[in-house]
Write a protein that holds these residues in place. Structure first.
Motif, PDB file in Angstrom:
ATOM      1  N   VAL A  23       0.878  -1.168   0.000  1.00 12.87           N
ATOM      2  CA  VAL A  23       0.000   0.000   0.000  1.00 12.87           C
ATOM      3  C   VAL A  23       0.918   1.221   0.000  1.00 12.87           C
ATOM      4  O   VAL A  23       2.109   1.100   0.310  1.00 12.87           O
ATOM      5  N   PRO A  24       0.415   2.399  -0.350  1.00 12.25           N
ATOM      6  CA  PRO A  24       1.293   3.563  -0.487  1.00 12.25           C
ATOM      7  C   PRO A  24       2.036   3.959   0.794  1.00 12.25           C
ATOM      8  O   PRO A  24       1.483   3.908   1.889  1.00 12.25           O
ATOM      9  N   MET A  25       3.282   4.355   0.613  1.00  7.23           N
ATOM     10  CA  MET A  25       4.044   5.022   1.664  1.00  7.23           C
ATOM     11  C   MET A  25       3.560   6.468   1.651  1.00  7.23           C
ATOM     12  O   MET A  25       3.158   6.976   0.614  1.00  7.23           O
ATOM     13  N   PHE A  26       3.597   7.128   2.809  1.00  9.26           N
ATOM     14  CA  PHE A  26       3.015   8.463   2.837  1.00  9.26           C
ATOM     15  C   PHE A  26       3.676   9.398   3.838  1.00  9.26           C
ATOM     16  O   PHE A  26       4.354   8.986   4.762  1.00  9.26           O
ATOM     17  N   ARG A  27       3.398  10.658   3.620  1.00 11.73           N
ATOM     18  CA  ARG A  27       3.800  11.759   4.498  1.00 11.73           C
ATOM     19  C   ARG A  27       2.536  12.189   5.235  1.00 11.73           C
ATOM     20  O   ARG A  27       1.531  12.513   4.626  1.00 11.73           O
ATOM     21  N   CYS A  28       2.581  12.190   6.576  1.00 15.08           N
ATOM     22  CA  CYS A  28       1.410  12.552   7.373  1.00 15.08           C
ATOM     23  C   CYS A  28       1.637  13.879   8.083  1.00 15.08           C
ATOM     24  O   CYS A  28       2.641  14.060   8.769  1.00 15.08           O
ATOM     25  N   HIS A  29       0.691  14.792   7.915  1.00 15.05           N
ATOM     26  CA  HIS A  29       0.774  16.125   8.510  1.00 15.05           C
ATOM     27  C   HIS A  29      -0.184  16.300   9.690  1.00 15.05           C
ATOM     28  O   HIS A  29      -0.398  17.432  10.136  1.00 15.05           O
ATOM     29  N   SER A  42       5.340  13.425   9.562  1.00 12.57           N
ATOM     30  CA  SER A  42       6.087  12.173   9.691  1.00 12.57           C
ATOM     31  C   SER A  42       6.100  11.480   8.335  1.00 12.57           C
ATOM     32  O   SER A  42       5.255  11.734   7.490  1.00 12.57           O
ATOM     33  N   GLU A  43       7.083  10.649   8.149  1.00 14.23           N
ATOM     34  CA  GLU A  43       7.246   9.882   6.907  1.00 14.23           C
ATOM     35  C   GLU A  43       7.041   8.414   7.258  1.00 14.23           C
ATOM     36  O   GLU A  43       7.811   7.855   8.043  1.00 14.23           O
ATOM     37  N   MET A  44       5.999   7.778   6.701  1.00 10.44           N
ATOM     38  CA  MET A  44       5.584   6.462   7.162  1.00 10.44           C
ATOM     39  C   MET A  44       5.621   5.388   6.073  1.00 10.44           C
ATOM     40  O   MET A  44       5.139   5.595   4.959  1.00 10.44           O
ATOM     41  N   MET A  45       6.195   4.233   6.423  1.00 13.89           N
ATOM     42  CA  MET A  45       6.226   3.070   5.543  1.00 13.89           C
ATOM     43  C   MET A  45       5.388   1.960   6.183  1.00 13.89           C
ATOM     44  O   MET A  45       5.637   1.596   7.333  1.00 13.89           O
ATOM     45  N   PRO A  46       4.400   1.424   5.459  1.00 14.14           N
ATOM     46  CA  PRO A  46       3.557   0.368   6.017  1.00 14.14           C
ATOM     47  C   PRO A  46       4.200  -1.018   5.905  1.00 14.14           C
ATOM     48  O   PRO A  46       4.761  -1.376   4.869  1.00 14.14           O
ATOM     49  N   ASP A  91      -5.846  -2.761  11.599  1.00 12.31           N
ATOM     50  CA  ASP A  91      -5.097  -3.677  12.450  1.00 12.31           C
ATOM     51  C   ASP A  91      -4.168  -4.624  11.683  1.00 12.31           C
ATOM     52  O   ASP A  91      -3.373  -5.321  12.293  1.00 12.31           O
ATOM     53  N   ASP A  92      -4.260  -4.640  10.356  1.00 15.58           N
ATOM     54  CA  ASP A  92      -3.419  -5.537   9.559  1.00 15.58           C
ATOM     55  C   ASP A  92      -2.043  -4.960   9.267  1.00 15.58           C
ATOM     56  O   ASP A  92      -1.192  -5.618   8.698  1.00 15.58           O
ATOM     57  N   ARG A  93      -1.800  -3.705   9.679  1.00 16.52           N
ATOM     58  CA  ARG A  93      -0.546  -3.044   9.326  1.00 16.52           C
ATOM     59  C   ARG A  93       0.041  -2.280  10.496  1.00 16.52           C
ATOM     60  O   ARG A  93      -0.652  -1.922  11.442  1.00 16.52           O
ATOM     61  N   ILE A  94       1.333  -2.045  10.383  1.00 14.81           N
ATOM     62  CA  ILE A  94       2.027  -1.182  11.319  1.00 14.81           C
ATOM     63  C   ILE A  94       2.913  -0.278  10.470  1.00 14.81           C
ATOM     64  O   ILE A  94       3.440  -0.703   9.436  1.00 14.81           O
ATOM     65  N   TYR A  95       3.022   0.963  10.856  1.00 17.80           N
ATOM     66  CA  TYR A  95       3.816   1.918  10.091  1.00 17.80           C
ATOM     67  C   TYR A  95       5.127   2.167  10.823  1.00 17.80           C
ATOM     68  O   TYR A  95       5.133   2.346  12.035  1.00 17.80           O
ATOM     69  N   VAL A  96       6.221   2.178  10.077  1.00 13.96           N
ATOM     70  CA  VAL A  96       7.506   2.538  10.667  1.00 13.96           C
ATOM     71  C   VAL A  96       7.925   3.894  10.122  1.00 13.96           C
ATOM     72  O   VAL A  96       7.633   4.241   8.975  1.00 13.96           O
ATOM     73  N   HIS A  97       8.576   4.663  10.983  1.00 14.13           N
ATOM     74  CA  HIS A  97       9.084   5.973  10.568  1.00 14.13           C
ATOM     75  C   HIS A  97      10.264   5.763   9.619  1.00 14.13           C
ATOM     76  O   HIS A  97      11.190   5.010   9.934  1.00 14.13           O
ATOM     77  N   ALA A  98      10.219   6.419   8.471  1.00 13.00           N
ATOM     78  CA  ALA A  98      11.264   6.251   7.454  1.00 13.00           C
ATOM     79  C   ALA A  98      12.643   6.563   7.986  1.00 13.00           C
ATOM     80  O   ALA A  98      13.633   5.955   7.583  1.00 13.00           O
TER      81      ALA A  98
END
Length: 130
Positions: A23-29, A42-46, A91-98
């Motif tokens: 799924v898309p990696m994203f920038r969250c404001h 934050s910069e997030m990778m699922p 609940d199927d994913r966790i995001y890590v900070h890039a």
């Protein structure tokens, strides 16, 4: 092909590994990400939550997200590095900070979210809005 992702905190106490979720990696404001990171976004990778492993030293802070549902932020208790974000809604994913990735070149944001909360002083380029 399954891509294995590894990373950890600045001091090395907390390490993690998991499989990249398609799924898309994203920038969250959002304001939560601003408060937690001390920056404008934050910069997030699922990653696939069922594949995710992290050192037991990682501490988790639980809070209510903008939706009113619980969200969880994982960080190192020693150096304070932000490592993970998770929502009870997905609940199927966790995001890590890039910034915590062993190889940050693997991160490529595909969109920005909560752009309406972006700070005027945050000069990050806007990636496709949602």
């Amino acid at each position: 092909m399954t891509e294995r992702i590894t990373g950890g905190c600045k001091c090395g106490l907390v390490r993690y590994a998991g499989t990249r979720l398609d799924v898309p990696m994203f920038r969250c404001h959002c304001r939560d990400c601003q408060h937690l990171t001390g920056s404008g976004h934050s910069e997030m990778m699922p990653l696939v939550r069922d594949s995710f492993e992290i050192s037991s030293a990682c501490k988790t802070y639980e809070m209510l997200g903008g939706s009113g549902n619980p969200t969880f932020s994982g960080f190192c208790p020693n150096c304070g590095a932000q490592l993970t974000r998770r929502s009870s809604l997905m609940d199927d994913r966790i995001y890590v900070h890039a910034s915590s990735l062993d190889d940050p070149r693997k991160y490529n944001p595909e969109k920005s979210i909560y752009q309406e909360s972006a700070q005027s002083w945050d000069a990050t380029s806007v990636v496709g809005q949602t």
